[in-house]
Structure formats: C-alpha cells, structure tokens
Design an enzyme around this catalytic site. Structure first.
Site, short mmCIF file in Angstrom:
data_model
loop_
_atom_site.label_atom_id
_atom_site.label_comp_id
_atom_site.label_asym_id
_atom_site.label_seq_id
_atom_site.Cartn_x
_atom_site.Cartn_y
_atom_site.Cartn_z
N ARG A 1 0.81 -1.22 0.00
CA ARG A 1 0.00 0.00 0.00
C ARG A 1 0.84 1.27 0.00
O ARG A 1 0.64 2.18 -0.80
CB ARG A 1 -0.90 0.04 1.25
CG ARG A 1 -2.12 -0.78 1.16
CD ARG A 1 -2.52 -1.22 2.56
NE ARG A 1 -1.69 -2.37 2.89
CZ ARG A 1 -2.07 -3.62 2.74
NH1 ARG A 1 -3.28 -3.89 2.38
NH2 ARG A 1 -1.23 -4.61 2.99
N THR A 2 1.78 1.35 0.94
CA THR A 2 2.50 2.61 1.14
C THR A 2 3.36 2.94 -0.09
O THR A 2 3.33 4.06 -0.59
CB THR A 2 3.38 2.52 2.41
OG1 THR A 2 2.57 2.10 3.49
CG2 THR A 2 4.02 3.86 2.73
N LYS B 1 24.64 -5.67 -2.34
CA LYS B 1 26.11 -5.79 -2.40
C LYS B 1 26.74 -5.18 -1.16
O LYS B 1 27.95 -5.04 -1.07
CB LYS B 1 26.65 -5.11 -3.66
CG LYS B 1 26.13 -5.70 -4.96
CD LYS B 1 26.74 -4.96 -6.14
CE LYS B 1 26.10 -5.37 -7.45
NZ LYS B 1 26.45 -4.45 -8.53
N ARG C 1 11.62 3.72 3.61
CA ARG C 1 11.20 2.78 4.66
C ARG C 1 12.42 1.94 5.01
O ARG C 1 13.12 1.44 4.13
CB ARG C 1 10.07 1.88 4.15
CG ARG C 1 9.76 0.75 5.09
CD ARG C 1 8.51 -0.01 4.71
NE ARG C 1 7.31 0.74 5.05
CZ ARG C 1 6.08 0.23 4.99
NH1 ARG C 1 5.90 -1.02 4.60
NH2 ARG C 1 5.04 0.96 5.32
N HIS D 1 5.37 6.14 11.49
CA HIS D 1 4.81 5.95 10.14
C HIS D 1 3.82 7.11 9.94
O HIS D 1 2.60 6.93 9.96
CB HIS D 1 4.10 4.60 10.09
CG HIS D 1 3.73 4.13 8.72
ND1 HIS D 1 3.83 4.92 7.59
CD2 HIS D 1 3.26 2.93 8.29
CE1 HIS D 1 3.43 4.22 6.54
NE2 HIS D 1 3.08 3.01 6.94
C1 NCD Z 1 1.95 -0.83 8.30
C2 NCD Z 1 3.46 -0.77 8.37
O1 NCD Z 1 4.17 -1.17 7.46
O2 NCD Z 1 3.90 -0.28 9.38
N1 NCD Z 1 1.43 -1.16 7.04
C3 NCD Z 1 1.26 -0.18 6.13
O3 NCD Z 1 2.06 0.70 5.94
N2 NCD Z 1 0.08 -0.21 5.47
C4 NCD Z 1 1.39 -1.73 9.34
C5 NCD Z 1 1.85 -3.15 9.37
O4 NCD Z 1 2.72 -3.58 8.63
O5 NCD Z 1 1.30 -3.84 10.21
#
Ligand code: NCD
Length: 315
Positions: free
Chosen positions: A65-66, A93, A115, A143
C-alpha cells in the site's frame, strides 16, 4: 491559533508527527480533501503541480500500500518517480545507507520517500543529504503518512476529530502506526485508549492523554473508532503471547466484541491483515469497516504531503 494560511510545509521533511503542530496537521488534511476529489472525479487525474520534480522511493522493508500509493501520488502530481527495491539494487552488495542516499542525491532528486527497519533511519537521512525526506516507516518508531490517513478517514466518516473515543488495539509495542497515531490523535483532541497483551504494551508508556488498558473490553467500550493493529510477527521475539489461537480468543476483534462499542463504530486496520488472528473476516467486511477507504485516502494524503513539501501547496 496560528492562521492556517500562514502555515507552510515547503521544504520540511516528514520524519515523525511529534514534530508537527496541530495547524500543520490541519493543513495536510485540508489539502487531502482537494486531492481526494481529483482521484474520485474519474477521467484524467494528472496534474502539473510537481512537473519537473523527481522523487525516489527507497524501501528496505516490504510494502504494498505505502509504496504504491506514494508512487501513484507523485505521478498524479506530475513528478518523475522511481522506486528502488532493496532486493534488486546495490544494497544487496552491502552498500551503506549513507552511500545509497548520497548516490540518489547526486542524481538531482527533490524528495526521498524511505522505509527502513532501523528506528531513526529517516532522521539520519535528513542529516546526511539535502532532499526532503518522507518517512514511510522506520522500524517500530514512526509511520507519519499512515497516521495522517487514519485521521483523514476518521474525519471523513465521523465529521470531526476532537472528542471522539478511539481504541487502538493489538501489538502496540512493535507498532510504528500506533506511535504515530497516538501523537497525531492526541494533538487533534481525540481521546485515545490503547489495549493489548501486557507483553505487547510498551513498558513505560510515554504519551500524555492516553489511557492504557490490559483489558480489551474496557478500551473498546463505547468507542467511536477501533484501530486494529497487525501482530508484527517479524518483529517479535518468540513467546510474547501464548499462541495465535489464544491471541485471537482474548484480543481478536470479532462481531461479538464490536457490540461493546458504539453502534456506528468505525473499524480501521492499516493492513496487511492477519485474518482470524487480530481481526475476523466478518469485521473486515462489515458495514462499519473503512479499511478499503483507508487505501484510497492514503493516496490523497500522500499527494497532499508531496505537494505541500515540494511545492508549498496548490497556488
Ligand atoms: C503498516 C506498516 O508497514 O507499518 N502497514 C502499512 O504501511 N500499510 C502496518 C503493518 O505492517 O502492520
């Protein structure tokens, strides 16, 4: 209160919501309403707000999703967006985070959406390179875009934020979503209740204005919203709860438990879901569930964040 028109996020990195004022959060939400109209209007979604800007998505942890919504958000606004997958880049690497960031910077990018599994990685990035950094999740720390889309979804469905009772339930200890939600929600006047197995609650809960429950029923009683968190099996040492069956029995959100909350309680989950563990299938698909709306709202919020930080908002 500061006049909203004087608030600007131009050039600001989005690392954690503890660094945001309520007025800045308000500006992101208000901008997202306009972005949502563009996504929903049908036909051409492409704007030129970020024409000539370059955005890199740098993801060291899995994401559906993100990552996709940041990529689409950038493209809908007319930016050039490139996604780097850690599994197919020089990261395998052994290139350091600093070297990877500086390599990306040298290509002339305006923003890096990142991320990483390490808490503090996004903050570190702001210190070693100059593009705007947007934290798409750093370990169990933060987040911010998820918390903003949670607020946006709640406000859209309930018509307000202040005074609502929101229960955040599940694996609080390992959840960057919970941490960002707590900062965002308390700043916007929400009454926040958190609940989970004792071993899944942070030992020294650091947030003011948050009520911590070991008993799930107390947290969800008369709640306006329940935000169900995924059990972060990848961040657990074994043994923090007896078994997945036991977890579902004591903490799983099912139709019976929903009866304790308000009749029109809104159900959120950031996804991905462990169906039958923290949430039942019936709850995921019940009429109060806004889990699907959260995904669409995620694109609108990410468009708002990119437009405000790279362009100062629509002029
Ligand atoms: C979340 C994350 O990655 O922190 N998911 C997301 O971004 N939709 C929550 C999760 O992974 O549980």
């Amino acid at each position: 209160m500061e006049n909203i028109s004087e608030v600007s996020l131009l050039g600001k990195s989005v690392v954690a919501l503890e660094n945001f004022t309520p007025e800045e959060i308000r500006l992101v939400l208000d901008t997202a309403y306009g972005m949502k109209k563009i996504i929903c209007r049908g036909g051409d979604k492409k704007l030129s707000n970020l024409r000539g800007k370059a955005i890199i998505n740098l993801f060291y942890e899995p994401s559906t999703r993100t990552r996709t919504s940041f990529e689409l958000a950038g493209k809908y606004l007319g930016a050039d967006v490139v996604s780097i997958n850690s599994g197919t880049s020089s990261i395998v690497k052994g290139e350091s985070l600093r070297d990877t960031l500086r390599t990306i910077e040298a290509m002339g990018v305006d923003a890096i959406v990142m991320r990483h599994k390490a808490e503090g990685a996004a903050d570190y990035a702001t210190k070693v390179v100059s593009p705007v950094i947007i934290n798409a999740g750093d370990g169990a720390h933060a987040h911010p875009s998820q918390a903003l889309l949670d607020l946006f979804t709640i406000e859209q469905k309930k018509g307000r934020l202040a005074g609502l009772k929101v229960a955040i339930v599940g694996d609080i200890l390992h959840s960057r979503v919970a941490r960002s939600d707590v900062y965002a929600m308390t700043k916007m006047g929400i009454d926040v209740h958190i609940a989970g197995f004792k071993t899944l609650l942070p030992r020294f809960f650091e947030f003011e204005g948050v009520t911590v429950h070991e008993n799930l029923e107390d947290a969800i009683k008369d709640a306006d919203v329940i935000n169900v968190l995924r059990i972060q099996l990848e961040r657990q040492q074994a043994g923090l709860f007896p078994s997945t069956r036991e977890y579902a029995r004591v903490y799983g959100i099912n139709e019976d438990r929903l009866k304790l909350a308000k009749d029109d309680v809104l159900i959120l989950h950031p996804g991905p879901q462990n169906k039958g563990l923290e949430i039942s299938s019936e709850v995921t698909y019940c009429k109060q569930s806004a889990i699907h709306d959260q995904v669409q709202n995620g694109v609108a919020i990410r468009m708002a964040l990119l437009d405000l930080t790279l362009n100062g908002g629509t002029k």
